[in-house]
Design a protein around this motif. Structure first.
Motif, short mmCIF file in Angstrom:
data_model
loop_
_atom_site.label_atom_id
_atom_site.label_comp_id
_atom_site.label_asym_id
_atom_site.label_seq_id
_atom_site.Cartn_x
_atom_site.Cartn_y
_atom_site.Cartn_z
N LEU A 104 0.85 -1.19 0.00
CA LEU A 104 0.00 0.00 0.00
C LEU A 104 0.89 1.24 0.00
O LEU A 104 1.76 1.39 0.85
N VAL A 105 0.67 2.12 -0.97
CA VAL A 105 1.45 3.35 -1.11
C VAL A 105 0.55 4.54 -0.78
O VAL A 105 -0.61 4.60 -1.22
N THR A 106 1.09 5.48 -0.03
CA THR A 106 0.35 6.71 0.23
C THR A 106 1.31 7.89 0.17
O THR A 106 2.52 7.73 0.34
N ALA A 107 0.76 9.06 -0.08
CA ALA A 107 1.52 10.31 -0.18
C ALA A 107 0.52 11.44 -0.07
O ALA A 107 -0.69 11.24 -0.25
N PRO A 108 0.99 12.67 0.26
CA PRO A 108 0.05 13.79 0.39
C PRO A 108 -0.82 14.01 -0.84
O PRO A 108 -1.96 14.43 -0.75
N ASP A 109 -0.27 13.71 -2.01
CA ASP A 109 -0.99 13.88 -3.27
C ASP A 109 -0.59 12.75 -4.20
O ASP A 109 0.55 12.28 -4.17
N ARG A 110 -1.53 12.31 -5.03
CA ARG A 110 -1.22 11.21 -5.95
C ARG A 110 -0.02 11.54 -6.83
O ARG A 110 0.78 10.66 -7.19
N ARG A 111 0.17 12.83 -7.17
CA ARG A 111 1.31 13.22 -8.00
C ARG A 111 2.63 12.94 -7.32
O ARG A 111 3.63 12.66 -7.99
N ASN A 112 2.66 13.02 -5.97
CA ASN A 112 3.89 12.74 -5.24
C ASN A 112 4.37 11.31 -5.46
O ASN A 112 5.56 11.03 -5.33
N ALA A 113 3.43 10.41 -5.77
CA ALA A 113 3.78 9.00 -5.91
C ALA A 113 3.96 8.58 -7.36
O ALA A 113 4.19 7.40 -7.63
N ALA A 134 -7.45 7.62 3.76
CA ALA A 134 -7.93 6.26 3.51
C ALA A 134 -6.90 5.23 3.94
O ALA A 134 -7.23 4.18 4.50
N ALA A 135 -5.63 5.51 3.68
CA ALA A 135 -4.57 4.56 4.02
C ALA A 135 -4.42 4.39 5.52
O ALA A 135 -3.95 3.35 5.99
N ALA A 136 -4.81 5.40 6.28
CA ALA A 136 -4.67 5.33 7.74
C ALA A 136 -5.43 4.16 8.34
O ALA A 136 -5.06 3.65 9.41
N ASP A 137 -6.49 3.72 7.67
CA ASP A 137 -7.26 2.57 8.15
C ASP A 137 -6.67 1.24 7.71
O ASP A 137 -7.24 0.18 8.01
N LEU A 138 -5.54 1.29 6.99
CA LEU A 138 -4.87 0.08 6.48
C LEU A 138 -5.88 -0.84 5.79
O LEU A 138 -6.09 -1.99 6.19
N PRO A 139 -6.52 -0.35 4.73
CA PRO A 139 -7.57 -1.13 4.06
C PRO A 139 -7.04 -2.45 3.54
O PRO A 139 -5.96 -2.54 2.96
N GLU A 140 -7.80 -3.52 3.77
CA GLU A 140 -7.48 -4.87 3.32
C GLU A 140 -6.15 -5.38 3.87
O GLU A 140 -5.52 -6.26 3.28
N ASP A 141 -5.71 -4.86 4.98
CA ASP A 141 -4.54 -5.37 5.71
C ASP A 141 -3.33 -5.59 4.82
O ASP A 141 -2.92 -6.72 4.56
#
Length: 790
Positions: A269-278, A327-334
């Protein structure tokens, strides 16, 4: 003067050293544009490798409007021409410098250098916040910038008006020094060799090797993964922190790690402040998976095209997917692994939530053209160390796009203070309220003392998730800002940045009331436009924009000492002190302990902090007290409804803190019927749903002003209350169940009750305390109590 020949020499020197050069064309704008064309042509740079950043149109090169300069971050150009005559900003300057490749030219078009500090443009106009005009804005930042241009290596200056070359941009003639990436032997690595072969520097290779720890010690196959399934979770928890200046390839390293993990069947799972950052991370991961022929054959094509590539799936069943931080903070789908890019731009609340993942990596920019993120190290590292993860750290220092020791990068760092730091720990380690001296710093003092400026700005960087180059110019030139510090042995140990607000004329207040945005007046703007108080712009206040204490001297009362000095200075000059910030329990407690009162909590989360914003005031005059009292009263009257809807997901301790710091007591006017219901729930078979408003009013009465030495809420018709305090857990119960109306089973799980039934019994017990507290002397209450007690 031959601009083309000078540019050719600069380009040749830049290519030999794999560095960049900066060419300043100073003079009137039209002459500067013509000279820039000559420079690009003389340097032999193709048109398709050149970008001009200007608001004007009609160029053969790619043109980007200055307001869109951010979009060039992550791209590479051989030449960038920046028209700084009208639409100049420090942020844009830093971003554009970062896009020029090794061997390239950064061409800066500016007014005559001696005149530039006195020629305000659109950025300076934005600093002229009411009631100030543009003539009140200083030119100190531009003067400082000119001084750096005139004495830094690698910067050539052409005086177009005089027709002379002021500087030729010489530097030490050093050969490029590049490291060689390496691939660990097969027996010592878990990631595929192709991942290491894609690295461009030894730093990247080293970072990638550290990121192998995220594989939970497996060898990267399903069999290896099964071998580790019997290990305890705590034994397999891994965390890696990768820090780097911008342009060091950390996102590429993250992408190579993500691709390697997904190829081995991991869910990343990848997260960043904005999708462009990733975007760079996903691009590198896709390239690696393609090289390994590991992409899911049925989905590879659609994956690359759909949704910006937000999910990559592999033949082994692994995947790389993106989610927003919230959304990532909830660790969706483990997920098996979480990668957080640009972690320093995220609030601690969100960063902490990722610690529930078994394997996690944080990638942070230390000195960036978009802003600095050293606050990550100060605010979050302690939580990470206590999280139970086995933490490893790696730093990338070698640039990717050009060789080390590039003179243009060192100029940008110097000019924009990207590397500003507070004093070293040893210099302030023994600071205390009794050892410090309060000092008001003028903009001229800051501009005239580089060491002092670096200490102040370095502390301010640590006070915020993202401090930008624009903030440096505001510090030096904005007429509404004030800087106050505490010094210990001649070094800045605590700093407060204050903004003067209010004192607005009737026309400005009217326009604000009708929806116009008035820059630089955050508190009056919220009070007027959102809370419908047209007179809120009359009082003059000073808002604490940022306050920071050196991390080596925290928890000693220095921040409070600084606020006390600020209050003493402005008492009699202003009507109030104020603050607005992303509310946390700790911050609410800090501001309340310093005499600030809650007057508003936002109904949406702050984009920077990820928290609900609290606005608080500390009145200094009768006018300020009147402003504070009416807004505290309005807040008290609406907050009950807000908690059941817009603030339903707010942290209960944030709610407790905000209500505790509101000094306007709740008047309890419960009817006889409502008191009978309340006593029935507390002592007998009554049901909470019979009169929910009564329970809500009692809960608010208990929580509003609960933390101070002030008058308590009182029941109508009584002279006093019995001083019975609820426990922290009981207060959280009132917030979650009664004010935020969460179901009993969810509240029981959150607060650690064995069952919903036990949770409701605890709620009855809490109201029993409130009956004792607020119902003493009430005839109806006493009669009901006798029925159940008897």
């Amino acid at each position: 003067m031959n601009v083309a020949a000078l540019a050719a020499d600069l380009r040749a020197a830049a290519r030999r050293a794999d560095h960049r050069r900066l060419l300043v064309l100073a003079g009137e704008r039209d002459a500067g544009v013509d000279a820039a064309f000559d420079a690009v042509e003389g340097a032999g740079i193709p048109d398709d490798e050149t970008t001009i950043v200007t608001a004007a149109e009609g160029f053969r090169f790619e043109r980007v409007d200055p307001t869109h300069a951010r979009e060039l971050l992550g791209t590479t150009r051989t030449a960038v021409i920046y028209d700084a005559h009208e639409d100049f900003s420090p942020n844009a300057l830093g971003r554009l410098v970062g896009t020029v490749d090794g061997g390239g030219l950064f061409v800066l078009l500016v007014p005559p250098l001696d005149d530039w500090p006195d020629r305000p443009g659109s950025f300076e106009s934005s600093l002229a916040v009411p009631p100030h005009g543009v003539d009140d804005v200083g030119g100190r930042f531009r003067k400082r910038l000119v001084e750096t241009l005139r004495d830094h290596p690698g910067v050539a200056i052409v005086d177009l008006d005089a027709g002379t070359v002021e500087r030729r941009g010489e530097t030490d003639a050093s050969a490029p020094v590049r490291s060689t990436p390496s691939t660990p032997p097969a027996g010592t690595r878990r990631f595929p060799a192709a991942a290491y072969e894609a690295c461009l520097t030894a730093d990247q290779s080293r970072a990638l090797h550290s990121l192998e720890a995220l594989g939970d010690g497996s060898g990267g196959t399903d069999a290896d993964r099964r071998d580790t399934e019997g290990e305890a979770d705590e034994e397999r928890r891994r965390a890696v922190v990768v820090e780097a200046d911008r342009g060091r390839g950390k996102s590429s390293a993250a992408g190579l790690a993500a691709g390697s993990l997904a190829a081995a069947g991991r869910d990343v799972l990848v997260t960043a402040p904005d999708r462009r950052n990733a975007s760079d991370l996903f691009a590198r991961a896709r390239e690696l998976l393609s090289a390994l022929d590991a992409l899911d054959g049925e989905r590879a094509g659609q994956t690359a095209a759909a949704a910006g590539g937000d999910t990559l799936r592999t033949r082994s069943g692994g995947r790389i997917r993106f989610a927003s931080p919230a959304a990532a903070a909830d660790l969706p789908e483990d997920p098996d692994v979480v990668l957080v890019d640009e972690a320093a731009a995220l609030p601690v609340r969100l960063l902490s939530s990722f610690l529930d993942a078994p394997a996690i990596a944080f990638f942070t920019t230390v000195h960036g053209y978009e802003g600095a993120g050293r606050g990550f190290s100060v605010r979050f590292r302690g939580e990470l160390a206590d999280s139970g993860h086995d933490v490893s750290e790696v730093t990338l220092s070698e640039p990717i796009r050009f060789a080390p020791a590039d003179p243009v990068e060192s100029w940008a760092f110097r000019a924009l203070l990207l590397d500003a730091r507070p004093p070293v720990d040893a210099l302030v380690a023994d600071a205390s309220p009794s050892s410090v001296t309060y000092r008001a710093l003028s903009p001229d003092e800051l501009a005239g003392d580089e060491h002092l400026l670096r200490e102040v700005f370095g502390l301010l960087v640590l006070a915020h998730y993202r401090t930008e180059p624009d903030d440096l110019a505001r510090l030096l030139d904005a007429p509404n800002l004030r800087v106050r510090v505490l010094e210990h042995a001649g070094h800045v140990v605590s700093v407060a940045l204050l903004a003067r607000e209010g004192g607005l004329d009737a026309e400005t207040r009217r326009s604000m009331y009708e929806g116009a945005r008035v820059r630089g007046n955050m508190l009056p703007d919220v009070f007027t436009s959102q809370l419908r108080d047209e007179e809120a712009g009359v009082p003059v206040g000073y808002r604490v924009v940022r306050i920071a204490t050196h991390h080596a001297a925290r928890s000693r009362g220095l921040g409070s000492a600084l606020l006390s000095e600020v209050r003493a200075e402005f008492d009699g000059e202003a009507d109030y002190l104020g603050v607005g910030y992303g509310a946390t329990p700790e911050l609410l407690s800090f501001w309340e302990s310093n005499g600030y009162e809650t007057v508003h909590v936002s109904t949406t989360r702050n984009e920077s902090s990820g928290e609900y914003s609290a606005l608080m005031l500390d009145p200094l005059s009768e006018t300020g007290r009147a402003l504070c009292d009416r807004h505290a009263r309005w807040f008290r009257d609406r907050v009950g409804d807000l908690l059941g809807e817009h603030l339903r997901d707010a942290d209960p301790d944030v709610v407790r803190g905000a209500l505790s710091a509101c000094e306007t007591p709740v008047s309890l006017d419960l009817s006889d019927y409502e008191w009978r219901v309340v006593v029935g729930v507390a002592l007998g078979p009554g049901q909470y749903a019979t009169a929910p408003q009564a329970f809500r009013r009692l809960a608010l009465a208990a929580l509003v002003g609960a933390g101070g030495e002030r008058g308590d809420s009182v029941a109508a018709g009584t002279d006093s209350v019995t001083e019975i305090r609820l426990t922290d857990r009981e207060e959280r119960l009132l917030v979650r169940k009664v004010l935020q109306t969460h179901p009993a089973d969810a509240v029981a799980d959150e607060l650690g009750y064995e069952s919903p039934r036990q949770c409701l019994r605890a709620l009855g017990d809490a109201y029993g305390s409130l009956v004792d507290r607020y119902g003493a002397g009430n005839e109806v209450v006493e009669a009901e109590r006798e029925r159940f007690d008897g």
